[in-house]
Motif scaffolding. Sequence first.
Motif, PDB file in Angstrom:
ATOM      1  N   LEU A 102      13.264  -0.674   6.772  1.00 39.90           N
ATOM      2  CA  LEU A 102      12.497  -0.239   5.813  1.00 39.90           C
ATOM      3  C   LEU A 102      13.626  -0.449   4.448  1.00 39.90           C
ATOM      4  O   LEU A 102      13.151  -0.896   3.437  1.00 39.90           O
ATOM      5  CB  LEU A 102      11.900   1.099   5.897  1.00 39.90           C
ATOM      6  CG  LEU A 102      10.742   1.422   6.333  1.00 39.90           C
ATOM      7  CD1 LEU A 102      10.430   2.810   6.733  1.00 39.90           C
ATOM      8  CD2 LEU A 102       9.629   0.648   5.569  1.00 39.90           C
ATOM      9  N   ALA A 103      14.849   0.014   4.695  1.00 42.93           N
ATOM     10  CA  ALA A 103      15.775  -0.116   3.380  1.00 42.93           C
ATOM     11  C   ALA A 103      15.727  -1.516   2.892  1.00 42.93           C
ATOM     12  O   ALA A 103      15.829  -1.909   1.837  1.00 42.93           O
ATOM     13  CB  ALA A 103      17.035   0.396   3.948  1.00 42.93           C
ATOM     14  N   ARG A 104      15.970  -2.486   3.970  1.00 38.68           N
ATOM     15  CA  ARG A 104      15.758  -3.913   3.537  1.00 38.68           C
ATOM     16  C   ARG A 104      14.573  -4.134   3.031  1.00 38.68           C
ATOM     17  O   ARG A 104      14.388  -4.954   1.999  1.00 38.68           O
ATOM     18  CB  ARG A 104      16.298  -4.835   4.804  1.00 38.68           C
ATOM     19  CG  ARG A 104      17.679  -4.791   5.341  1.00 38.68           C
ATOM     20  CD  ARG A 104      18.017  -5.847   6.401  1.00 38.68           C
ATOM     21  NE  ARG A 104      17.479  -5.678   7.648  1.00 38.68           N
ATOM     22  CZ  ARG A 104      17.562  -4.769   8.402  1.00 38.68           C
ATOM     23  NH1 ARG A 104      18.650  -3.931   8.376  1.00 38.68           N
ATOM     24  NH2 ARG A 104      17.024  -4.533   9.604  1.00 38.68           N
ATOM     25  N   GLU A 105      13.678  -4.015   3.335  1.00 36.22           N
ATOM     26  CA  GLU A 105      12.240  -4.526   3.105  1.00 36.22           C
ATOM     27  C   GLU A 105      12.049  -3.857   1.715  1.00 36.22           C
ATOM     28  O   GLU A 105      11.455  -4.523   0.649  1.00 36.22           O
ATOM     29  CB  GLU A 105      10.880  -3.537   3.834  1.00 36.22           C
ATOM     30  CG  GLU A 105      10.731  -4.472   5.122  1.00 36.22           C
ATOM     31  CD  GLU A 105       9.765  -5.689   4.733  1.00 36.22           C
ATOM     32  OE1 GLU A 105       9.040  -5.829   3.904  1.00 36.22           O
ATOM     33  OE2 GLU A 105      10.317  -6.825   5.568  1.00 36.22           O
ATOM     34  N   THR A 106      12.512  -2.567   1.266  1.00 32.23           N
ATOM     35  CA  THR A 106      12.358  -1.883  -0.268  1.00 32.23           C
ATOM     36  C   THR A 106      13.656  -2.346  -1.106  1.00 32.23           C
ATOM     37  O   THR A 106      13.539  -1.751  -2.005  1.00 32.23           O
ATOM     38  CB  THR A 106      11.694  -0.650  -0.021  1.00 32.23           C
ATOM     39  OG1 THR A 106      12.780   0.003   0.833  1.00 32.23           O
ATOM     40  CG2 THR A 106      10.713  -0.590   0.811  1.00 32.23           C
ATOM     41  N   PHE A 107      14.567  -2.966  -0.657  1.00 34.38           N
ATOM     42  CA  PHE A 107      15.921  -2.959  -1.514  1.00 34.38           C
ATOM     43  C   PHE A 107      16.308  -1.831  -1.754  1.00 34.38           C
ATOM     44  O   PHE A 107      16.855  -1.226  -2.866  1.00 34.38           O
ATOM     45  CB  PHE A 107      15.476  -3.872  -2.611  1.00 34.38           C
ATOM     46  CG  PHE A 107      15.294  -5.342  -2.272  1.00 34.38           C
ATOM     47  CD1 PHE A 107      16.055  -6.127  -1.636  1.00 34.38           C
ATOM     48  CD2 PHE A 107      13.897  -5.621  -2.620  1.00 34.38           C
ATOM     49  CE1 PHE A 107      15.807  -7.567  -1.661  1.00 34.38           C
ATOM     50  CE2 PHE A 107      13.512  -6.705  -2.210  1.00 34.38           C
ATOM     51  CZ  PHE A 107      14.362  -7.863  -1.820  1.00 34.38           C
ATOM     52  N   SER A 108      16.338  -0.763  -0.870  1.00 37.28           N
ATOM     53  CA  SER A 108      16.925   0.695  -1.060  1.00 37.28           C
ATOM     54  C   SER A 108      18.242   0.940  -0.314  1.00 37.28           C
ATOM     55  O   SER A 108      18.312   0.323   0.985  1.00 37.28           O
ATOM     56  CB  SER A 108      15.668   1.742  -0.662  1.00 37.28           C
ATOM     57  OG  SER A 108      14.614   1.357  -1.317  1.00 37.28           O
ATOM     58  N   SER A 109      18.536   2.008  -0.514  1.00 37.25           N
ATOM     59  CA  SER A 109      19.863   2.385   0.488  1.00 37.25           C
ATOM     60  C   SER A 109      19.427   3.241   1.856  1.00 37.25           C
ATOM     61  O   SER A 109      18.366   3.787   1.432  1.00 37.25           O
ATOM     62  CB  SER A 109      20.788   3.276  -0.468  1.00 37.25           C
ATOM     63  OG  SER A 109      20.253   4.655  -0.659  1.00 37.25           O
ATOM     64  N   GLY A 110      19.986   3.189   2.558  1.00 38.52           N
ATOM     65  CA  GLY A 110      19.602   3.858   3.786  1.00 38.52           C
ATOM     66  C   GLY A 110      19.610   5.456   3.537  1.00 38.52           C
ATOM     67  O   GLY A 110      18.647   6.024   3.978  1.00 38.52           O
TER      68      GLY A 110
END
Length: 134
Positions: free
Chosen positions: A39-47
């Motif tokens: 999900l972090a990769r999909e949304t370009f967010s930090s863990g």
Amino acid sequence: PLLQQAEDAPLRRAGLSRPEFDLLGALRRTGHELTPGELARETFSSGAAVTKRLKQLTERGLVERRGDTRDRRVAHLRLTDAGRALVDGILPEQLRYETAVLSVLDPAGQGELAGLLGELLSRLEGLTSGALRA
């Protein structure tokens, strides 16, 4: 900011932030369970940001967590029926808004914008998430 405020109105009415909706949308878009890292990769967010948002979404009953049978440190996440209904209820309004915004461009301008955004997306996808946040 002006476009973002108007576009986020349906999210505010549902009590969601844009990043929370992005997580729900990623789960809906993929159609299968994802780990927090995915999900972090999909949304370009930090863990850490994903973990915080998932806690809130789980408490609201929009996302459910299932532990991995082989590795207890791994969680698998999916939308609940309520989460799916919320995303499906908000998406049509979001799409109507985006269509209205794009209607100010003629078809050639819309095509040019689509090409530029596609190029930007492919370049962003080519970067690692760490490089993107740096």
